[in-house]
Write an enzyme that holds these catalytic residues in place. Structure first.
Site, mmCIF file in Angstrom:
data_model
loop_
_atom_site.group_PDB
_atom_site.id
_atom_site.type_symbol
_atom_site.label_atom_id
_atom_site.label_comp_id
_atom_site.label_asym_id
_atom_site.label_seq_id
_atom_site.Cartn_x
_atom_site.Cartn_y
_atom_site.Cartn_z
ATOM 1 C CD GLU A 1 -40.723 -76.293 16.219
ATOM 2 O OE1 GLU A 1 -40.158 -76.680 15.193
ATOM 3 O OE2 GLU A 1 -40.140 -76.189 17.324
ATOM 4 C CG HIS B 1 -38.622 -80.866 13.151
ATOM 5 N ND1 HIS B 1 -37.766 -81.915 13.069
ATOM 6 C CD2 HIS B 1 -38.535 -80.401 14.432
ATOM 7 C CE1 HIS B 1 -37.167 -82.082 14.241
ATOM 8 N NE2 HIS B 1 -37.604 -81.177 15.087
ATOM 9 C CG ASP C 1 -27.921 -81.059 17.764
ATOM 10 O OD1 ASP C 1 -28.899 -81.834 17.793
ATOM 11 O OD2 ASP C 1 -27.821 -80.139 16.933
ATOM 12 C CG ASP D 1 -37.832 -80.098 20.322
ATOM 13 O OD1 ASP D 1 -37.285 -80.838 19.481
ATOM 14 O OD2 ASP D 1 -38.250 -78.950 20.047
ATOM 15 C CG HIS E 1 -33.344 -82.237 18.262
ATOM 16 N ND1 HIS E 1 -33.125 -82.086 16.912
ATOM 17 C CD2 HIS E 1 -34.676 -82.043 18.446
ATOM 18 C CE1 HIS E 1 -34.266 -81.791 16.296
ATOM 19 N NE2 HIS E 1 -35.226 -81.763 17.215
ATOM 20 C CG HIS F 1 -39.264 -84.577 18.487
ATOM 21 N ND1 HIS F 1 -39.957 -84.186 17.363
ATOM 22 C CD2 HIS F 1 -38.258 -83.678 18.614
ATOM 23 C CE1 HIS F 1 -39.408 -83.110 16.850
ATOM 24 N NE2 HIS F 1 -38.360 -82.771 17.598
ATOM 25 N N GLY G 1 -34.801 -77.775 11.424
ATOM 26 C CA GLY G 1 -34.269 -76.445 11.134
ATOM 27 C C GLY G 1 -35.414 -75.463 10.957
HETATM 28 O O1 LIG Z 1 -37.831 -77.812 17.526
HETATM 29 C C1 LIG Z 1 -37.053 -77.787 16.562
HETATM 30 N N1 LIG Z 1 -37.507 -77.388 15.344
HETATM 31 C C2 LIG Z 1 -36.710 -77.377 14.243
HETATM 32 N N2 LIG Z 1 -35.416 -77.691 14.283
HETATM 33 C C3 LIG Z 1 -34.903 -78.067 15.477
HETATM 34 C C4 LIG Z 1 -35.668 -78.134 16.641
HETATM 35 N N3 LIG Z 1 -34.858 -78.516 17.641
HETATM 36 C C5 LIG Z 1 -33.647 -78.704 17.126
HETATM 37 N N4 LIG Z 1 -33.653 -78.425 15.815
HETATM 38 C C6 LIG Z 1 -32.526 -78.471 14.871
HETATM 39 O O2 LIG Z 1 -32.205 -79.821 14.621
HETATM 40 C C7 LIG Z 1 -30.803 -79.939 14.507
HETATM 41 C C8 LIG Z 1 -30.368 -81.388 14.592
HETATM 42 O O3 LIG Z 1 -30.645 -81.954 15.832
HETATM 43 C C9 LIG Z 1 -30.309 -78.988 15.581
HETATM 44 O O4 LIG Z 1 -28.962 -78.618 15.385
HETATM 45 C C10 LIG Z 1 -31.259 -77.822 15.435
HETATM 46 O O5 LIG Z 1 -30.760 -76.897 14.467
HETATM 47 ZN ZN LIG Z 2 -37.286 -81.039 17.242
#
Ligand SMILES: O=c1[nH]cnc2c1ncn2[C@@H]1O[C@H](CO)[C@@H](O)[C@H]1O
Ligand SMILES: [Zn+2]
EC number: 3.5.4.4
Length: 361
Positions: free
Chosen positions: A215, A212, A28, A300, A26, A24, A185
């Site tokens: 959380e 997701h 970005d 994350d 991301h 997990h 998101g």
């Molecule tokens: O921990 C999280 N929980 C929910 N959404 C997330 C988390 N981290 C990142 N993103 C979302 O996932 C998109 C694509 O990678 C990111 O742009 C962010 O808006």
């Molecule tokens: Zn995430």
């Protein structure tokens, strides 16, 4: 008088050299601050800091908000500089290199293609630029003696309405490096069942997906992700502890998650920042591990948490007194839960992970 000392746990440097698996992360949420500055200068995007150190600190401080919604606002700056094929390629290449240098031998990195269309790229162009970047970075990492296998997960944004398109994209690129699908998101108000058609499509295609859930929102979100949507894994899933009573009695949902060995993609530092856990020491990962849930450790967003896989593990060593057996267990759990074929998972476990930890324990 002899001074008795508690044997120190694995050091940060030892952890960095040990093979690790990450499910997990991301794309970005893991850019190098210097790269953001460089890319932003090229397109005239205004940033809240002017030096790599200052920008790195800004992201961590801004994400340290106690709320998932506020935490997510920081992505405006990373997504803004990831709108061309060159920028996406660069970010993906650097991601593979950074993870490999941190000792990660297997990673699943996710991103949302629909967020990278602002400057005219099509969805396939976005995906191809990222896949190429991962290939380039992985090839360089292998040359440098730190081989890594990177699988890509395509994320759909849960507040938007493009999940079916993104699911189809993940199937189109399944033999080119995409290994699964995710939704991310803001969680509250956007239940995963909004995207049921996408999940049903993926199931019919014999594909894999994680959601997701659990959380920022609790048990109903986890229950929907598993029992309505059919998720293979839970992104975070940390709130499953709400279904564990005093005396560690498991409710039906928690029992299902443990019995079915549903992998929990736990992200300790991120959870502290968004308020899902009060501190690392109080993070439910300790309890969930003791109860033998299928726990995995994840980053994350390395940029927003100022972290790495090695740092997350070092924090757990410090907070819970874990040693090599626990770190190996987390790593093998992650590898068992990966979305690549079984024989490839087994090869990494038996040929890479176990021999390395055997030398450490
Ligand atoms: O921990 C999280 N929980 C929910 N959404 C997330 C988390 N981290 C990142 N993103 C979302 O996932 C998109 C694509 O990678 C990111 O742009 C962010 O808006
Ligand atoms: Zn995430």
């Amino acid at each position: 008088m002899a001074v008795s000392s508690v044997p120190a746990g694995p050091s940060f440097d030892e952890i960095r050299r040990a093979p690790k698996a990450l499910l997990h992360d991301h794309l970005d949420g893991g850019l190098r601050p210097a790269t953001i500055l460089d890319l932003a200068a090229g397109i005239g995007h205004e940033l809240p800091a002017a030096t790599p150190e200052g920008l790195g600190e800004w992201f961590v401080a801004a994400a340290d908000s106690g709320s998932l919604e506020r935490y997510l606002t920081t992505f405006a700056h990373t997504v803004a500089v990831m709108q061309t094929a060159d920028a996406l390629h660069r970010v993906a290449r650097e991601c593979a290199l950074d993870l490999a240098r941190d000792g990660v031998v297997y990673a699943e990195v996710r991103f949302a293609p629909e967020q990278h269309l602002e400057r005219g790229l099509s969805l396939p162009e976005v995906v191809e630029a990222v896949l190429d970047g991962f290939r380039a970075g992985s090839a360089e990492a292998a040359e440098q003696g730190t081989p890594i296998r990177v699988g890509t997960l395509l994320t759909a944004m849960r507040h938007a309405a493009r999940s079916m398109e993104i699911a189809e994209l993940s199937i189109r690129y399944r033999d080119a490096g995409v290994v699964g699908f995710d939704i991310a998101g803001a969680e509250a108000g956007y239940p995963p069942t909004r995207h049921l058609d996408a999940f049903e499509y993926l199931q019919r295609e014999n594909s894999h997906f994680t959601i997701h859930a659990g959380e920022a929102f609790g048990l109903p979100s986890i229950w929907q992700a598993l029992q309505w949507c059919g998720a293979d894994r839970l992104g975070h899933g940390v709130r499953i502890v709400d279904d564990i009573g005093p005396d560690n009695a498991l409710g039906r949902l928690a029992a299902y998650v443990r019995d079915k060995r549903i992998p929990l993609e736990l992200c300790p530092s991120s959870n502290v920042q968004t308020g899902a856990a009060a501190s690392i020491r109080e993070h439910p990962i300790g309890l969930l591990r003791d109860l033998r849930f299928r726990v995995t450790v994840n980053t994350d967003n390395r940029l927003m948490s100022g972290t790495s896989m090695s740092r997350e593990m070092a924090l757990l060593v410090e907070a819970f007194g874990y040693g090599w057996p626990e770190l190996q267990w987390f790593t093998v759990n992650a590898m068992k839960s990966a979305f690549i074929p079984f024989d490839e998972r087994l090869a990494l476990i038996n040929d890479v992970i176990k021999p390395a930890y055997a030398k450490l324990t």
